[in-house]
Enzyme design. Structure first.
Site, PDB file in Angstrom:
ATOM      1  N   ASN A  18       1.601  -2.465   5.469  1.00  0.00           N
ATOM      2  CA  ASN A  18       1.002  -1.158   5.668  1.00  0.00           C
ATOM      3  C   ASN A  18      -0.454  -0.996   4.930  1.00  0.00           C
ATOM      4  OD1 ASN A  18       0.894   2.207   5.729  1.00  0.00           O
ATOM      5  ND2 ASN A  18       0.826   1.699   3.616  1.00  0.00           N
TER       6      ASN A  18
ATOM      7  N   ASP B 222      -2.627  -7.505  -5.059  1.00  0.00           N
ATOM      8  CA  ASP B 222      -3.538  -7.212  -4.162  1.00  0.00           C
ATOM      9  C   ASP B 222      -2.995  -8.285  -2.830  1.00  0.00           C
ATOM     10  OD1 ASP B 222      -5.651  -7.691  -2.324  1.00  0.00           O
ATOM     11  OD2 ASP B 222      -7.426  -7.957  -3.934  1.00  0.00           O
ATOM     12  N   VAL B 223      -2.962  -7.583  -1.849  1.00  0.00           N
ATOM     13  CA  VAL B 223      -2.243  -8.424  -0.565  1.00  0.00           C
ATOM     14  C   VAL B 223      -3.041  -9.587  -0.285  1.00  0.00           C
ATOM     15  CG1 VAL B 223      -0.586  -6.475   0.121  1.00  0.00           C
ATOM     16  CG2 VAL B 223      -2.843  -6.903   1.172  1.00  0.00           C
TER      17      VAL B 223
ATOM     18  N   GLY C 165       0.910  -1.044  -0.061  1.00  0.00           N
ATOM     19  CA  GLY C 165      -0.203  -0.247  -0.112  1.00  0.00           C
ATOM     20  C   GLY C 165       0.746   1.309  -0.080  1.00  0.00           C
ATOM     21  N   ALA C 166       1.794   1.258  -0.720  1.00  0.00           N
ATOM     22  CA  ALA C 166       2.880   2.407  -0.726  1.00  0.00           C
ATOM     23  C   ALA C 166       2.834   3.401  -1.828  1.00  0.00           C
ATOM     24  CB  ALA C 166       4.353   1.593  -1.084  1.00  0.00           C
ATOM     25  N   SER C 167       1.639   3.605  -2.491  1.00  0.00           N
ATOM     26  CA  SER C 167       1.411   4.416  -3.523  1.00  0.00           C
ATOM     27  C   SER C 167       1.124   5.823  -3.291  1.00  0.00           C
ATOM     28  CB  SER C 167       0.402   4.038  -4.593  1.00  0.00           C
ATOM     29  OG  SER C 167      -0.675   4.008  -3.943  1.00  0.00           O
ATOM     30  N   ARG C 168       0.617   5.965  -1.751  1.00  0.00           N
ATOM     31  CA  ARG C 168       0.133   7.194  -1.269  1.00  0.00           C
ATOM     32  C   ARG C 168       0.255   7.023   0.247  1.00  0.00           C
ATOM     33  NH1 ARG C 168      -5.986   6.203  -1.517  1.00  0.00           N
ATOM     34  NH2 ARG C 168      -6.034   3.964  -1.971  1.00  0.00           N
TER      35      ARG C 168
ATOM     36  N   LYS D  26      -6.796  -4.613  13.624  1.00  0.00           N
ATOM     37  CA  LYS D  26      -5.521  -4.210  13.937  1.00  0.00           C
ATOM     38  C   LYS D  26      -4.850  -4.873  15.303  1.00  0.00           C
ATOM     39  CE  LYS D  26      -4.326  -1.665  10.690  1.00  0.00           C
ATOM     40  NZ  LYS D  26      -3.051  -1.978   9.675  1.00  0.00           N
TER      41      LYS D  26
ATOM     42  N   TYR E 100     -11.963  -1.692  11.793  1.00  0.00           N
ATOM     43  CA  TYR E 100     -10.656  -1.258  11.632  1.00  0.00           C
ATOM     44  C   TYR E 100      -9.811  -1.666  12.794  1.00  0.00           C
ATOM     45  CZ  TYR E 100      -6.659   1.515  11.418  1.00  0.00           C
ATOM     46  OH  TYR E 100      -5.447   2.135  11.406  1.00  0.00           O
TER      47      TYR E 100
END
Length: 253
Positions: A88, A60-61, A12-15, A163, A159
């Site tokens: 992330n 897709d993780v 999820g590192a694009s933003r 976590k 959420y």
């Protein structure tokens, strides 16, 4: 292993926070895999800014085959296996107290989405990379959590529960993988200013956090990213199974 010699996969590192973490590792000279799911253009823009030691790979993780393929592509591209994983990726969630469902309205499907994003995603990345880590006698797994587990100021049920489960997974992994020189830790930030997920948060809420936080400011993605560098670095070589809350002191665990 020094950070600059590592090959780091950030999901999820694009933003947002993921981009800040990828940038922090790239600045230290590490090879960086910028994983993305939908945001191809943003991921490619980030890689262009980071330079030759970064590559964008779609996966897709939640899909084990896609994650395995991503790890293989990274290994081939950099001619070295992934040494460090930062879990992330956040799947389909925004911190919006107005639209958040209460306990009377909750849908199990929303819980399942977060469990799959947090637990299944982390399981897939670990399974894709842990054999190489074991062979090298070195690995760093860094999971991104939340201080809402300690202090649920807003009841983001699905959420926060996802976590909390990731924290349990973190500690079980730490117990099992320590014998191979692999450390597993969690970083739990507060509401960050600003990411896509917190873009719907009002300035009033940010103001309340500032006034209640000892450092009198809302933590930034870049500040949390620095902690990821610590957990990847030799300075944390004796630290595993820990959950470090990085929120300016709002939650003192």
């Amino acid at each position: 292993m020094e950070v600059g010699k590592q090959t780091v996969l950030v999901t999820g590192a694009s933003r947002g926070l993921g981009a800040a973490i990828a940038t922090a590792f790239a600045k230290e000279g590490a090879n960086v895999v910028v994983n993305y799911f939908k945001s191809k253009e943003k991921a490619e823009e980030l890689v262009k800014a980071l330079g030759d030691n970064a590559i964008a790979i779609q996966a897709d993780v939640r899909d084990r085959d896609q994650v395995n393929e991503m790890a293989a592509k990274a290994k081939e591209h950099f001619n070295t296996p992934v040494t460090t994983v930062v879990n992330n990726a956040l799947v389909d969630f925004q911190f919006n107290p107005v639209t958040q469902k209460n306990v009377f309205e909750l849908d199990w499907g929303k819980f399942n989405t977060q469990f799959e994003g947090s637990i299944k995603g982390a399981l897939n990345t670990v399974q894709a990379c842990v054999a190489d880590m074991k062979e090298q006698g070195f690995g760093r797994i860094i999971n991104i959590g939340t201080n809402l587990v300690q202090n649920p100021v807003v009841a983001y049920h699905e959420y926060t529960t996802g976590k909390a489960a990731l924290l349990g997974f973190t500690r079980n992994l730490a117990k099992e993988l320590g014998q191979y020189g692999i450390t597993v830790n969690m970083i739990s930030g507060g509401l960050l200013k600003q990411t896509d997920a917190s873009s719907v948060t009002s300035e009033e809420v940010f103001g309340i956090i500032e006034s209640a936080t000892p450092l009198q400011k809302v933590t930034s993605p870049e500040e949390l990213a620095d902690t990821a560098l610590f957990f990847a670095s030799p300075w944390s070589r004796a630290v595993t199974g820990q959950n470090l809350v990085v929120d300016g002191g709002l939650v003192m665990d």
